[in-house]
Scaffold this active site. Structure first.
Site, PDB file in Angstrom:
ATOM      1  N   GLU A  25      33.278  27.849  38.808  1.00 34.38           N
ATOM      2  CA  GLU A  25      34.551  27.985  39.222  1.00 34.38           C
ATOM      3  C   GLU A  25      35.037  27.399  40.637  1.00 34.38           C
ATOM      4  OE1 GLU A  25      35.804  31.699  41.021  1.00 34.38           O
ATOM      5  OE2 GLU A  25      33.944  32.555  40.679  1.00 34.38           O
ATOM      6  N   LYS A 159      30.184  43.626  43.348  1.00 34.95           N
ATOM      7  CA  LYS A 159      30.083  43.987  44.409  1.00 34.95           C
ATOM      8  C   LYS A 159      30.442  45.341  44.402  1.00 34.95           C
ATOM      9  CE  LYS A 159      31.250  40.160  47.240  1.00 34.95           C
ATOM     10  NZ  LYS A 159      31.566  39.368  46.243  1.00 34.95           N
TER      11      LYS A 159
HETATM   12  N1  PSU Z   1      33.626  37.841  43.867  1.00 34.45           N
HETATM   13  C1  PSU Z   1      33.042  37.418  44.556  1.00 34.45           C
HETATM   14  N2  PSU Z   1      33.486  35.976  45.263  1.00 34.45           N
HETATM   15  C2  PSU Z   1      34.428  35.611  44.793  1.00 34.45           C
HETATM   16  C3  PSU Z   1      35.128  36.325  43.696  1.00 34.45           C
HETATM   17  C4  PSU Z   1      34.751  37.657  43.406  1.00 34.45           C
HETATM   18  O1  PSU Z   1      31.893  37.603  45.423  1.00 34.45           O
HETATM   19  O2  PSU Z   1      35.081  34.497  45.348  1.00 34.45           O
HETATM   20  C5  PSU Z   1      36.456  35.851  43.151  1.00 34.45           C
HETATM   21  C6  PSU Z   1      36.043  35.226  41.624  1.00 34.45           C
HETATM   22  O3  PSU Z   1      36.978  34.144  41.507  1.00 34.45           O
HETATM   23  C7  PSU Z   1      36.566  36.377  40.652  1.00 34.45           C
HETATM   24  C8  PSU Z   1      37.706  36.865  41.371  1.00 34.45           C
HETATM   25  O4  PSU Z   1      36.867  35.890  39.405  1.00 34.45           O
HETATM   26  O5  PSU Z   1      37.475  36.975  42.964  1.00 34.45           O
HETATM   27  C9  PSU Z   1      38.447  38.146  40.924  1.00 34.45           C
HETATM   28  O6  PSU Z   1      39.421  38.486  41.637  1.00 34.45           O
HETATM   29  P1  PSU Z   1      40.506  39.578  41.174  1.00 34.45           P
HETATM   30  O7  PSU Z   1      39.809  40.928  41.703  1.00 34.45           O
HETATM   31  O8  PSU Z   1      41.730  39.518  42.050  1.00 34.45           O
HETATM   32  O9  PSU Z   1      40.735  39.614  39.588  1.00 34.45           O
END
Ligand code: PSU
Ligand code: MN
Length: 304
Positions: A25, A159
């Site tokens: 990604e 996390k």
């Molecule tokens: N967790 C991490 N690093 C990240 C992300 C999540 O430790 O960069 C990013 C990933 O791209 C994940 C996104 O898909 O955050 C999730 O965002 P949201 O909670 O807005 O869906």
């Protein structure tokens, strides 16, 4: 749909020859880590995948195209350009239609990987149900994507900025297998453990490859979470990181952070509060996930 896809030569050849490929990604590069650690990580991770017998395909949206594989110049842009937008399923058509530059989240990378015919994807951690999600309704679109898109996501769990228990409940409802790779506890990204267990434990790339193959040959569409704990040497103490996360969450609440800003805000706060130690852990776990994902991709591909 094919008109929107644009491949690098390396990835096109790999697809033609049915070689194992691992999707990566770009949100982790643009919104997950600071420069220059982000670009260094992105390049190293690609090399780790090559060294483990697969071809890397870093995915991003630019110039109205879904790029499957990025050149060094394109990677650099995702790492430095402040106008790069974070793209989940919702944002995907808008960014393509306007020709803007968009970094793909887990959800959006899964969509693009499936379109391109790539079945294995390595990342850091998945999004999930946020704490107090029952009030805010903040549930990552990564979870609904896992429910419907047939890509295996190798990650270090989720996390503890998230409500891990509710995240796992949601995945169960949606029929998404949560596999512990050589672990029985669901890992919490910075730490190797959490209070929650995984659904199944598998020990080898071949066992995981067989599971993917079986699920999809049965016509059971949707993704899998392959939870791969951060290596011991780079792990942070679960209790210690918990206190840091509480602080970050309190600040996000106080500042009224909402929507897609929540996750990047919390990541940055945790990094500040651990004086960069969390960043080092983050980089180490992504590299480890890339290695395991390459091995799984090779094992899966051998069965096709
Ligand atoms: N967790 C991490 N690093 C990240 C992300 C999540 O430790 O960069 C990013 C990933 O791209 C994940 C996104 O898909 O955050 C999730 O965002 P949201 O909670 O807005 O869906
Ligand atoms: Mn959200």
């Amino acid at each position: 749909m094919k008109q929107y896809l644009s491949f690098t030569d390396e990835v096109r050849e790999a697809l033609e020859k049915n070689l194992p490929i691992v999707a990566l990604e770009t949100t982790i590069i643009s919104h997950g880590m600071p420069y220059p650690q982000n670009i260094e990580m992105a390049k190293e991770v690609e090399q780790i995948i090559r060294d483990n017998g697969a071809v890397p395909a870093t995915i991003g949206l630019m110039d109205g195209k879904i790029k499957i594989g990025l050149t060094d110049e394109e990677l650099e842009r995702f790492a430095t350009d402040q106008s790069v937008e974070k793209v989940s399923r919702r944002d995907f058509p808008y960014i393509l239609a306007t020709g803007k530059i968009g970094a793909t989240t887990v959800a959006a990378t899964m969509i693009a990987a499936e379109m391109a015919g790539i079945k294995v994807f390595a990342t850091g951690g998945i999004g999930g149900v946020h704490r107090e999600g029952e009030v805010t309704w903040d549930v990552s679109a990564d979870l609904t994507e896992l429910a419907q898109t047939s890509v295996a996501v190798v990650c270090a769990g989720a996390k503890s900025i998230l409500d891990i228990g509710r995240t796992l409940e949601y995945l169960e409802t949606q029929g998404v297998p949560v596999v512990g790779y050589r672990c029985t506890k669901f890992p919490s990204f910075y730490s190797r453990e959490s209070e929650y267990g995984v659904d199944f434990t598998l020990e080898t790339p071949d066992e995981v490859g067989t599971l993917l193959d079986t699920k999809w040959k049965l016509g059971l569409q949707g993704g899998l979470v392959i939870a791969n704990p951060v290596p011991e040497a780079d792990a942070l103490d679960y209790g210690q990181i918990g206190a840091v996360i509480e602080k970050a969450l309190a600040e996000a609440k106080e500042k009224g952070i909402s929507g897609k800003q929540v996750t990047p805000f919390l990541l940055d706060k945790v990094k500040q509060l651990t004086v960069g130690k969390s960043l080092q852990t983050n980089i180490a776990l992504v590299k480890h996930n890339a290695q395991v994902a390459a091995q799984i991709a090779a094992a899966y591909q051998a069965k096709q």
